[in-house]
Design a protein around this motif. Structure first.
Motif, PDB file in Angstrom:
ATOM      1  N   ALA A 215       0.825  -1.205   0.000  1.00 42.75           N
ATOM      2  CA  ALA A 215       0.000   0.000   0.000  1.00 42.75           C
ATOM      3  C   ALA A 215       0.860   1.255   0.000  1.00 42.75           C
ATOM      4  CB  ALA A 215      -0.940  -0.008   1.210  1.00 42.75           C
ATOM      5  N   LEU A 216       1.966   1.215   0.747  1.00 48.13           N
ATOM      6  CA  LEU A 216       2.853   2.378   0.779  1.00 48.13           C
ATOM      7  C   LEU A 216       3.475   2.620  -0.589  1.00 48.13           C
ATOM      8  CD1 LEU A 216       4.364   4.586   2.301  1.00 48.13           C
ATOM      9  CD2 LEU A 216       6.054   2.880   2.974  1.00 48.13           C
ATOM     10  N   ARG A 217       3.893   1.546  -1.254  1.00 49.64           N
ATOM     11  CA  ARG A 217       4.469   1.708  -2.576  1.00 49.64           C
ATOM     12  C   ARG A 217       3.454   2.274  -3.562  1.00 49.64           C
ATOM     13  NH1 ARG A 217       7.762  -4.059  -2.852  1.00 49.64           N
ATOM     14  NH2 ARG A 217       9.612  -3.367  -1.690  1.00 49.64           N
ATOM     15  N   VAL A 218       2.203   1.816  -3.456  1.00 48.21           N
ATOM     16  CA  VAL A 218       1.164   2.346  -4.350  1.00 48.21           C
ATOM     17  C   VAL A 218       0.946   3.832  -4.097  1.00 48.21           C
ATOM     18  CG1 VAL A 218      -1.292   2.236  -4.921  1.00 48.21           C
ATOM     19  CG2 VAL A 218       0.020   0.132  -4.641  1.00 48.21           C
ATOM     20  N   VAL A 219       0.854   4.207  -2.809  1.00 46.78           N
ATOM     21  CA  VAL A 219       0.626   5.617  -2.480  1.00 46.78           C
ATOM     22  C   VAL A 219       1.784   6.479  -2.975  1.00 46.78           C
ATOM     23  CG1 VAL A 219       0.434   7.259  -0.578  1.00 46.78           C
ATOM     24  CG2 VAL A 219      -0.870   5.128  -0.515  1.00 46.78           C
ATOM     25  N   LEU A 220       3.008   6.048  -2.726  1.00 41.27           N
ATOM     26  CA  LEU A 220       4.164   6.819  -3.170  1.00 41.27           C
ATOM     27  C   LEU A 220       4.272   6.833  -4.692  1.00 41.27           C
ATOM     28  CD1 LEU A 220       6.879   5.836  -0.542  1.00 41.27           C
ATOM     29  CD2 LEU A 220       5.427   7.864  -0.597  1.00 41.27           C
ATOM     30  N   GLY A 221       3.926   5.696  -5.332  1.00 39.02           N
ATOM     31  CA  GLY A 221       3.963   5.664  -6.795  1.00 39.02           C
ATOM     32  C   GLY A 221       2.971   6.628  -7.411  1.00 39.02           C
ATOM     33  N   VAL A 222       1.757   6.671  -6.844  1.00 41.66           N
ATOM     34  CA  VAL A 222       0.753   7.618  -7.341  1.00 41.66           C
ATOM     35  C   VAL A 222       1.215   9.054  -7.124  1.00 41.66           C
ATOM     36  CG1 VAL A 222      -1.591   8.470  -6.977  1.00 41.66           C
ATOM     37  CG2 VAL A 222      -1.163   6.016  -7.080  1.00 41.66           C
ATOM     38  N   ALA A 223       1.836   9.307  -5.953  1.00 42.73           N
ATOM     39  CA  ALA A 223       2.324  10.659  -5.675  1.00 42.73           C
ATOM     40  C   ALA A 223       3.425  11.063  -6.651  1.00 42.73           C
ATOM     41  CB  ALA A 223       2.824  10.750  -4.241  1.00 42.73           C
ATOM     42  N   VAL A 224       4.358  10.129  -6.937  1.00 43.19           N
ATOM     43  CA  VAL A 224       5.431  10.433  -7.885  1.00 43.19           C
ATOM     44  C   VAL A 224       4.875  10.661  -9.279  1.00 43.19           C
ATOM     45  CG1 VAL A 224       7.469   9.471  -9.022  1.00 43.19           C
ATOM     46  CG2 VAL A 224       7.193   9.226  -6.555  1.00 43.19           C
ATOM     47  N   LEU A 225       3.913   9.835  -9.702  1.00 40.50           N
ATOM     48  CA  LEU A 225       3.307  10.008 -11.025  1.00 40.50           C
ATOM     49  C   LEU A 225       2.574  11.341 -11.128  1.00 40.50           C
ATOM     50  CD1 LEU A 225       2.640   8.835 -13.787  1.00 40.50           C
ATOM     51  CD2 LEU A 225       0.647   7.695 -12.753  1.00 40.50           C
ATOM     52  N   ALA A 226       1.829  11.701 -10.068  1.00 39.44           N
ATOM     53  CA  ALA A 226       1.127  12.974 -10.082  1.00 39.44           C
ATOM     54  C   ALA A 226       2.100  14.145 -10.154  1.00 39.44           C
ATOM     55  CB  ALA A 226       0.237  13.096  -8.849  1.00 39.44           C
ATOM     56  N   ASN A 227       3.207  14.053  -9.416  1.00 40.70           N
ATOM     57  CA  ASN A 227       4.208  15.120  -9.478  1.00 40.70           C
ATOM     58  C   ASN A 227       4.840  15.208 -10.865  1.00 40.70           C
ATOM     59  OD1 ASN A 227       3.889  15.945  -6.832  1.00 40.70           O
ATOM     60  ND2 ASN A 227       5.375  14.485  -6.035  1.00 40.70           N
ATOM     61  N   ALA A 228       5.082  14.025 -11.500  1.00 39.71           N
ATOM     62  CA  ALA A 228       5.666  14.044 -12.844  1.00 39.71           C
ATOM     63  C   ALA A 228       4.714  14.685 -13.851  1.00 39.71           C
ATOM     64  CB  ALA A 228       6.015  12.618 -13.267  1.00 39.71           C
ATOM     65  N   ILE A 229       3.418  14.351 -13.756  1.00 40.47           N
ATOM     66  CA  ILE A 229       2.441  14.948 -14.663  1.00 40.47           C
ATOM     67  C   ILE A 229       2.356  16.458 -14.440  1.00 40.47           C
ATOM     68  CG2 ILE A 229      -0.011  15.019 -15.240  1.00 40.47           C
ATOM     69  CD1 ILE A 229      -0.139  12.037 -14.625  1.00 40.47           C
ATOM     70  N   LEU A 231       4.689  18.378 -13.220  1.00 46.33           N
ATOM     71  CA  LEU A 231       5.923  18.987 -13.714  1.00 46.33           C
ATOM     72  C   LEU A 231       5.902  19.099 -15.235  1.00 46.33           C
ATOM     73  CD1 LEU A 231       8.751  20.068 -13.115  1.00 46.33           C
ATOM     74  CD2 LEU A 231       9.597  17.705 -13.227  1.00 46.33           C
ATOM     75  N   GLY A 232       5.394  18.059 -15.935  1.00 45.16           N
ATOM     76  CA  GLY A 232       5.298  18.122 -17.385  1.00 45.16           C
ATOM     77  C   GLY A 232       4.372  19.228 -17.852  1.00 45.16           C
ATOM     78  N   CYS A 233       3.239  19.392 -17.119  1.00 47.39           N
ATOM     79  CA  CYS A 233       2.316  20.472 -17.470  1.00 47.39           C
ATOM     80  C   CYS A 233       2.961  21.838 -17.280  1.00 47.39           C
ATOM     81  CB  CYS A 233       1.038  20.358 -16.647  1.00 47.39           C
ATOM     82  SG  CYS A 233       0.029  18.893 -17.027  1.00 47.39           S
ATOM     83  N   LEU A 234       3.731  21.989 -16.206  1.00 46.91           N
ATOM     84  CA  LEU A 234       4.396  23.269 -15.959  1.00 46.91           C
ATOM     85  C   LEU A 234       5.452  23.552 -17.030  1.00 46.91           C
ATOM     86  CD1 LEU A 234       4.828  23.142 -12.073  1.00 46.91           C
ATOM     87  CD2 LEU A 234       3.213  24.517 -13.383  1.00 46.91           C
ATOM     88  N   VAL A 235       6.192  22.527 -17.434  1.00 45.42           N
ATOM     89  CA  VAL A 235       7.210  22.712 -18.477  1.00 45.42           C
ATOM     90  C   VAL A 235       6.554  23.085 -19.802  1.00 45.42           C
ATOM     91  CG1 VAL A 235       8.964  21.532 -19.852  1.00 45.42           C
ATOM     92  CG2 VAL A 235       8.892  21.216 -17.366  1.00 45.42           C
TER      93      VAL A 235
END
Length: 260
Positions: A215-229, A231-235
């Motif tokens: 569950a922790l890996r899923v939560v952190l993975g979703v958080a990392v993916l959301a941050n990447a998206i 960041l891509g939108c900001l770029v």
């Protein structure tokens, strides 16, 4: 900080926290937290809002039943046995010699229980003293001998104290009590039930249970993916803004068209 992060993750995964023990002094609360973490349950001590200068132990709601089982198995929190000063400090409306004798016996029992629990390997201790009061007016009559009974629960198959050591310890605290008159029963406590999914594991700077790792890996993975998206939108937005600024600047530098 690492412990607070651990508890925060555990409470997030368990929706909310619940107290499993309250009204404890800091030493007992710390001992309960250590026992729970050895059992694979994330726990934290906190100030008890209902008791002044007291602490409580918090765990995730999903871990409450397991935490209560671990605390019961470890004999925590220890029974609140009054010491000699505590027992004698409880005054009565009409103090009597018998009541003071009873308070002294109760306080001595409490002090002996605390001493025995302080021995490494002892889970719980109960001491029962039978000390008949001596009547100075009863001349020629022999008072009954004092006796004692001790029940010890200990970790492991071998007791941490020898039978004679317990007898001498108790007999030395009670005047007129012979070591041979102290009955001692020592029983091993059942071993800690530690499931594989409740074992603690490291995940970067955090320590979590193996059951919470996915569950922790899923939560952190979703958080990392959301941050990447994000960041891509900001770029992309920054790139479009730069192109628009460059286009406006080029338009401003071009000479105006001459009229025919």
């Amino acid at each position: 900080m690492a412990r607070r992060a651990l508890v925060a993750i555990a409470l997030f995964l368990g929706a909310c926290s619940v107290p499993v023990s309250a009204g404890l002094d800091e030493a007992d609360a710390s001992q309960a937290v250590v026992a729970l973490e050895k059992g694979g349950i994330a726990a934290e001590k906190d100030k008890d809002p209902d008791h002044e200068n007291a602490y409580r132990v918090l765990v995730a709601r999903d871990d409450a039943a397991s935490a209560l089982g671990v605390l019961s198995q470890e004999g925590l929190p220890p029974r609140d046995a009054p010491g000699v000063l505590d027992a004698l400090g409880r005054g009565s409306m009409v103090p009597s010699r018998l009541s003071e004798q009873a308070k002294l016996v109760a306080g001595t029992s409490g002090e002996l229980e605390r001493t025995l629990r302080a021995v490494d390997g002892v889970v719980s201790a109960r001491v029962h003293l039978a000390v008949p009061p001596r009547d100075p007016l009863a001349l020629g009559e022999q008072a009954p001998n004092a006796t004692a009974s001790v029940l010890l629960r200990h970790r492991g198959s071998a007791p941490p104290l020898a039978l004679m050591e317990v007898q001498r310890l108790v007999a030395g605290a009670v005047p007129g009590l012979e070591a041979s008159a102290v009955s001692v029963v020592m029983t091993p406590a059942p071993p800690r039930a530690r499931l594989a999914e409740r074992e603690l594991a490291r995940f970067g700077p955090l320590t979590v249970t193996r059951g919470s790792m996915t569950a922790l890996r899923v939560v952190l993975g979703v958080a990392v993916l959301a941050n990447a998206i994000l960041l891509g939108c900001l770029v992309a937005l920054w790139s479009r803004t730069r192109k628009l600024e460059e286009k406006l600047a080029d338009g401003a530098r071009e000479p105006p068209a001459q009229k025919r």
